[in-house]
Design a protein around this motif. Structure first.
Motif, PDB file in Angstrom:
ATOM      1  N   GLY A 248       0.810  -1.220   0.000  1.00  0.00           N
ATOM      2  CA  GLY A 248       0.000   0.000   0.000  1.00  0.00           C
ATOM      3  C   GLY A 248       0.836   1.259   0.000  1.00  0.00           C
ATOM      4  N   PHE A 249       1.818   1.325   0.879  1.00  0.00           N
ATOM      5  CA  PHE A 249       2.665   2.515   0.916  1.00  0.00           C
ATOM      6  C   PHE A 249       3.573   2.586  -0.308  1.00  0.00           C
ATOM      7  N   GLY A 250       3.887   1.431  -0.896  1.00  0.00           N
ATOM      8  CA  GLY A 250       4.632   1.444  -2.158  1.00  0.00           C
ATOM      9  C   GLY A 250       3.825   2.117  -3.260  1.00  0.00           C
ATOM     10  N   GLY A 251       2.508   1.865  -3.286  1.00  0.00           N
ATOM     11  CA  GLY A 251       1.647   2.541  -4.249  1.00  0.00           C
ATOM     12  C   GLY A 251       1.611   4.038  -4.027  1.00  0.00           C
ATOM     13  N   ALA A 252       1.587   4.467  -2.743  1.00  0.00           N
ATOM     14  CA  ALA A 252       1.620   5.900  -2.448  1.00  0.00           C
ATOM     15  C   ALA A 252       2.924   6.525  -2.925  1.00  0.00           C
ATOM     16  N   ALA A 253       4.029   5.775  -2.775  1.00  0.00           N
ATOM     17  CA  ALA A 253       5.315   6.298  -3.251  1.00  0.00           C
ATOM     18  C   ALA A 253       5.316   6.457  -4.768  1.00  0.00           C
ATOM     19  N   LEU A 254       4.587   5.595  -5.473  1.00  0.00           N
ATOM     20  CA  LEU A 254       4.503   5.705  -6.932  1.00  0.00           C
ATOM     21  C   LEU A 254       3.895   7.043  -7.365  1.00  0.00           C
ATOM     22  N   VAL A 392      -2.247   0.692  -4.307  1.00  0.00           N
ATOM     23  CA  VAL A 392      -2.716   1.107  -2.983  1.00  0.00           C
ATOM     24  C   VAL A 392      -3.951   0.311  -2.577  1.00  0.00           C
ATOM     25  N   ILE A 393      -4.911   0.183  -3.491  1.00  0.00           N
ATOM     26  CA  ILE A 393      -6.128  -0.575  -3.195  1.00  0.00           C
ATOM     27  C   ILE A 393      -5.792  -2.027  -2.894  1.00  0.00           C
ATOM     28  N   ALA A 394      -4.874  -2.609  -3.674  1.00  0.00           N
ATOM     29  CA  ALA A 394      -4.465  -3.993  -3.431  1.00  0.00           C
ATOM     30  C   ALA A 394      -3.853  -4.139  -2.043  1.00  0.00           C
ATOM     31  N   GLY A 395      -3.027  -3.171  -1.646  1.00  0.00           N
ATOM     32  CA  GLY A 395      -2.432  -3.219  -0.315  1.00  0.00           C
ATOM     33  C   GLY A 395      -3.465  -3.159   0.787  1.00  0.00           C
ATOM     34  N   VAL A 396      -4.469  -2.291   0.611  1.00  0.00           N
ATOM     35  CA  VAL A 396      -5.529  -2.170   1.621  1.00  0.00           C
ATOM     36  C   VAL A 396      -6.354  -3.454   1.690  1.00  0.00           C
ATOM     37  N   VAL A 397      -6.651  -4.046   0.532  1.00  0.00           N
ATOM     38  CA  VAL A 397      -7.405  -5.304   0.515  1.00  0.00           C
ATOM     39  C   VAL A 397      -6.634  -6.415   1.210  1.00  0.00           C
ATOM     40  N   ILE A 398      -5.340  -6.550   0.896  1.00  0.00           N
ATOM     41  CA  ILE A 398      -4.505  -7.580   1.532  1.00  0.00           C
ATOM     42  C   ILE A 398      -4.457  -7.362   3.038  1.00  0.00           C
ATOM     43  N   LEU A 399      -4.302  -6.109   3.444  1.00  0.00           N
ATOM     44  CA  LEU A 399      -4.278  -5.798   4.873  1.00  0.00           C
ATOM     45  C   LEU A 399      -5.593  -6.177   5.538  1.00  0.00           C
ATOM     46  N   SER A 400      -6.708  -5.823   4.900  1.00  0.00           N
ATOM     47  CA  SER A 400      -8.019  -6.097   5.482  1.00  0.00           C
ATOM     48  C   SER A 400      -8.260  -7.601   5.613  1.00  0.00           C
ATOM     49  N   VAL A 401      -7.909  -8.349   4.575  1.00  0.00           N
ATOM     50  CA  VAL A 401      -8.096  -9.799   4.621  1.00  0.00           C
ATOM     51  C   VAL A 401      -7.219 -10.418   5.703  1.00  0.00           C
ATOM     52  N   ALA A 402      -5.973  -9.963   5.782  1.00  0.00           N
ATOM     53  CA  ALA A 402      -5.051 -10.517   6.779  1.00  0.00           C
ATOM     54  C   ALA A 402      -5.516 -10.212   8.200  1.00  0.00           C
ATOM     55  N   ARG A 403      -6.050  -9.020   8.423  1.00  0.00           N
ATOM     56  CA  ARG A 403      -6.515  -8.650   9.765  1.00  0.00           C
ATOM     57  C   ARG A 403      -7.799  -9.378  10.139  1.00  0.00           C
ATOM     58  N   ALA A 404      -8.560  -9.811   9.121  1.00  0.00           N
ATOM     59  CA  ALA A 404      -9.809 -10.526   9.393  1.00  0.00           C
ATOM     60  C   ALA A 404      -9.567 -11.965   9.807  1.00  0.00           C
TER      61      ALA A 404
END
Length: 411
Positions: A248-254, A392-404
């Motif tokens: 996610g933060f890598g996408g923000a850096a892009l 960024v969206i992919a990072g947020v999705v991965i984070l959300s799934v992992a936290r669930a």
């Protein structure tokens, strides 16, 4: 039951009706049995004789004589036994049955679907609306008017409905939230758009990093609690969560690498502080005294709006004598739809659905914002901007799934 099984071949395949509604007639000798596993509406008419009918999961068996019929939505095994020589006609809904089920689901969940549509489209369009409003209106005064009017109207409606006003401590908590979420979260973004540091679409992508900041802050708060020997249940970030954060933060850096953040280092920092402050307010809200339900939104908008008006005056912002009609209409849209309708829809979804569904707007808003900015705002989006949004969206999705996923508490 007596007799053999009668196979009405061709009526059903794989437990589901084929094509449009079809009708098949079956002759049954006394004691013969007709059985099928069905899914969906069925109509069974007895032309002659008498039969005994039972359905899997059915409360009562049914005896049907000549001229009688059975209609219902069946899911499971249906068994018909002839009490005497009989003839039955059976039809199923076919594709129309599936269509009826879809329409039934739409009728049942229309409010949820409408609320989701509101968040996806309306909140996705507020970034373009903000850019148009900022064409002739200063950022903090514009946003201050928006939130004072929206918060005041919502507060008035809630009071008329009999809801209690916030207590003094709750007003204090709402003021803290208003400053973090609106003054810093929304205001910093407005400054960035007004000064052309970022486009409306890039604004949405920047805001989408908010869940990443929340995850970092929550993990940091958990680590601090452990260091102080508190007994709070804390969980260390899993590999999946770290992967989501890095992506996610890598996408923000892009965005910066691709030139989407066109500002001095100070300007870039101000823009990136927007989701950081919003995340800080979200994490802090768990321990702040706040009103319940929509009253919390009303109080936060009132407190934050007043703070933005004061800040706008202190910064010397001035409203032009003749703001453009475009800017005024955009301000009305932001107030009525972006604030009142949007917050109401979000509050309803939090009550009526799972949090994952209510917060799914975060994955859609950037795409909607970029597309609207191109189609109606004359903005340009490079391939790097689109790639950054997807990452960024992919990072947020991965984070959300992992936290669930269930994890064990960190030792």
């Amino acid at each position: 039951m007596m007799g053999g099984m009668v196979n009405a071949a061709g009526l059903f395949v794989g437990g589901a009706a084929l094509g449009a509604p079809r009708r098949v007639e079956v002759d049954l000798a006394k004691g013969a049995v007709w059985a099928r596993k069905l899914r969906g509406p069925i109509s069974l008419a007895v032309t002659s004789g008498a039969v005994w009918l039972t359905r899997e999961g059915g409360a009562d068996d049914v005896v049907l004589s000549a001229g009688a019929s059975y209609r219902g939505d069946v899911r499971g095994l249906v068994v018909v036994e002839a009490l005497e020589r009989a003839r039955i006609a059976v039809s199923s809904g076919g594709w129309s049955a599936g269509a009826r089920r879809v329409l039934s689901a739409l009728r049942e969940h229309w409010a949820i679907l409408l609320a989701l549509f509101s968040l996806y489209v309306i909140w996705g369009s507020t970034y373009l609306g903000m850019r148009i409003a900022l064409e002739t209106l200063p950022p903090f005064l514009m946003a201050g008017v928006r939130f004072v009017v929206a918060g005041g109207l919502l507060y008035g409606v809630l009071r008329l409905r009999g809801e209690a006003p916030p207590e003094r401590k709750q007003w204090g908590g709402a003021a803290i939230m208003g400053v973090l979420l609106l003054v810093c979260g929304n205001g910093f973004l407005a400054v960035g758009q007004q000064r052309r540091w970022i486009s409306s679409g890039v604004s949405a992508v920047v805001v989408t990093t908010m869940p990443l900041w929340v995850a970092l802050m929550s993990s940091a708060a958990a680590w601090i609690a452990r260091q102080r020997g508190r007994d709070a249940v804390t969980v260390a970030p899993s590999r999946g969560e770290w992967a989501g954060l890095v992506i996610g933060f890598g996408g923000a850096a892009l965005l910066h690498i691709g030139g989407a953040l066109q500002a001095s280092p100070g300007g870039i920092l101000l823009v990136l502080l927007s989701p950081f402050c919003w995340a800080l307010g979200s994490v802090w809200s768990r321990s702040l005294p706040l009103p319940k339900g929509l009253m919390a939104s009303a109080a936060q908008m009132l407190a934050g709006g007043v703070a933005m008006l004061v800040l706008g005056v202190l910064l010397g912002e001035q409203v032009p004598e003749a703001p453009s009609t475009r800017s005024l209409l955009a301000l009305v849209y932001l107030t009525a739809f972006g604030s009142i309708v949007g917050f109401s829809a979000y509050s309803y979804l939090l009550r009526a659905t799972r949090p994952a569904i209510a917060t799914s707007y975060a994955y859609v808003n950037p795409i909607v914002a970029i597309a609207l900015g191109i189609w109606f705002g004359g903005e340009e989006a490079t391939a790097t901007t689109w790639l950054a949004a997807i990452v960024v969206i992919a990072g947020v999705v991965i984070l959300s799934v992992a936290r669930a996923r269930p994890t064990s508490a960190a030792k």
